[in-house]
Design an enzyme around this catalytic site. Structure first.
Site, PDB file in Angstrom:
ATOM      1  N   CYS A 258      -8.276  33.453 -31.769  1.00  0.00           N
ATOM      2  CA  CYS A 258      -9.594  34.106 -31.689  1.00  0.00           C
ATOM      3  C   CYS A 258      -9.440  35.623 -31.597  1.00  0.00           C
ATOM      4  O   CYS A 258      -9.185  36.162 -30.513  1.00  0.00           O
ATOM      5  CB  CYS A 258     -10.366  33.567 -30.485  1.00  0.00           C
TER       6      CYS A 258
ATOM      7  N   CYS B 152     -11.972  37.355 -29.304  1.00  0.00           N
ATOM      8  CA  CYS B 152     -11.681  37.226 -27.861  1.00  0.00           C
ATOM      9  C   CYS B 152     -10.515  38.131 -27.451  1.00  0.00           C
ATOM     10  O   CYS B 152     -10.539  38.722 -26.376  1.00  0.00           O
ATOM     11  CB  CYS B 152     -11.300  35.793 -27.498  1.00  0.00           C
ATOM     12  N   ASP B 153      -9.466  38.194 -28.273  1.00  0.00           N
ATOM     13  CA  ASP B 153      -8.201  38.777 -27.816  1.00  0.00           C
ATOM     14  C   ASP B 153      -7.786  40.074 -28.515  1.00  0.00           C
ATOM     15  O   ASP B 153      -6.838  40.722 -28.079  1.00  0.00           O
ATOM     16  CB  ASP B 153      -7.059  37.751 -28.008  1.00  0.00           C
TER      17      ASP B 153
END
Ligand code: NAP
Length: 306
Positions: A132, A135-136
């Site tokens: 992701c 997200c990261d």
């Protein structure tokens, strides 16, 4: 007793919930994590009609949820363990043993990122290995990153990662991308993106601080090499979430649920919508179409059978 229970709260499930709630059917949506599904982890959506400048994935998800709730959709968090049939009544059991009864079910559980299954992938998951970018990505400012895959997800998320990374290597097993042409053009024009063609990753290496390199093999020459990277983002497709279904509905050879044009599965009163269904195009626009069709089909099924 519910009229409809929807399992999965992505665009397909939320749209199905909008339609059945608006049809005044008592509807519960069960979501494992957060509503929005994969859209929730998508930075920017620019091919969903109605938003001419695009819209962020989380904002689109929130709008869909609010709209469905306005018409009375109930949403609960839980992980479905089992679905069983008692004549026409369907029973759903959650992992915490909560049980629900319903006249119909709409399966909208989507799919999960497919792992590469190579050495180091599990070891460095969350320490440089990610599925992701939204997200990261921000953890990798100024670093070199590898993205694996050549589809829409790999190339779009690779482009997104250039916001943070110094260089993004897109490692693809062929010499031609699968992603949409407009996305390809953007990637080819981006100086931070470098393509590694005809190559597959074989191992991810690192130390206590996380990922340090990825080992790749050229499929044409057999040559092995490694690239120094601080993170590896894996986008090689998805597996449908169908574990809890056992053999309740017919699946295709890749485990996607087979439906007719009304989204009916092989089991009467059980419908499927969105990415968990066998179909050629997996998009938000097609997921919401599936959800609407499944909602209306569930309404008709209840009218005719109860
Ligand atoms: P995908 O289209 O299935 O692409 C997967 C990519 O990974 C392909 O390039 C494939 O190579 C490669 N691959 C598969 N298995 C591999 C392995 N074991 N090792 C190395 N590479 C491997 O998956 P996706 O990009 O996640 O997209 C899924 C669906 O969502 C698609 O229908 C896509 O169009 C849609 N989507 C749409 C958007 C958008 O419209 N904005 C955004 C994201 C996703 P090959 O090409 O050689 O098969």
């Amino acid at each position: 007793m519910y009229d409809v229970i929807i399992i999965g709260g992505g665009p397909a499930g939320l749209t199905a919930g909008l339609y059945t709630s608006r049809a005044r059917l008592k509807t519960l949506l069960i979501e494992k994590a957060f509503t929005g599904g994969q859209v929730m982890t998508t930075e920017w959506v620019e091919n969903y009609p109605g938003f001419e400048d695009g819209i962020s994935g989380p904002e689109l998800s929130q709008k869909m949820e609010k709209q469905a709730k306005k018409f009375g959709l109930e949403i609960t968090q839980g992980s479905v363990l089992d679905v069983s049939l008692d004549d026409k009544i369907k029973k759903i059991t959650l992992e915490d043993n909560t049980q629900y009864e319903t006249r119909s079910i709409i399966l909208a559980t989507g799919s999960n990122p497919r792992p590469l299954n190579i050495e180091g992938e599990d070891k460095y998951r969350g320490r440089g290995v990610s599925y992701c970018a939204t997200c990261d990505g921000a953890f990798f400012k100024g670093e070199k990153l590898a993205v694996i895959g050549g589809g829409d997800s790999a190339v779009e998320e690779g482009l997104f990662l250039t916001k943070f990374a110094e260089t993004v290597y897109i490692v693809h097993r062929r010499d031609r991308l699968r992603a949409a042409k407009v996305v390809q053009e953007r990637a080819f024009a981006n100086p931070k993106i470098k393509f590694v063609w005809n190559a597959v990753p074989e191992k991810i290496s690192g130390d206590d601080s996380g990922v340090k390199s990825i080992h790749i093999k050229n499929l044409l020459t057999g040559e092995q090499s490694s690239i120094d990277v601080g993170g590896v983002f894996i986008y090689i497709g998805y597996n449908p979430n169908i574990e809890f279904l056992k053999s309740l509905v017919d699946l295709n050879k890749n485990n996607y649920i087979l439906t007719d044009e009304n989204m009916s599965s092989s089991s009467p009163g059980i419908f499927a919508a969105g990415d968990v269904r066998a179909k050629p195009l997996k998009q938000i626009a097609t997921a919401v179409g599936d959800g609407a069709t499944a909602g209306v089909a569930a309404e008709k099924y209840i009218e005719e059978n109860f």
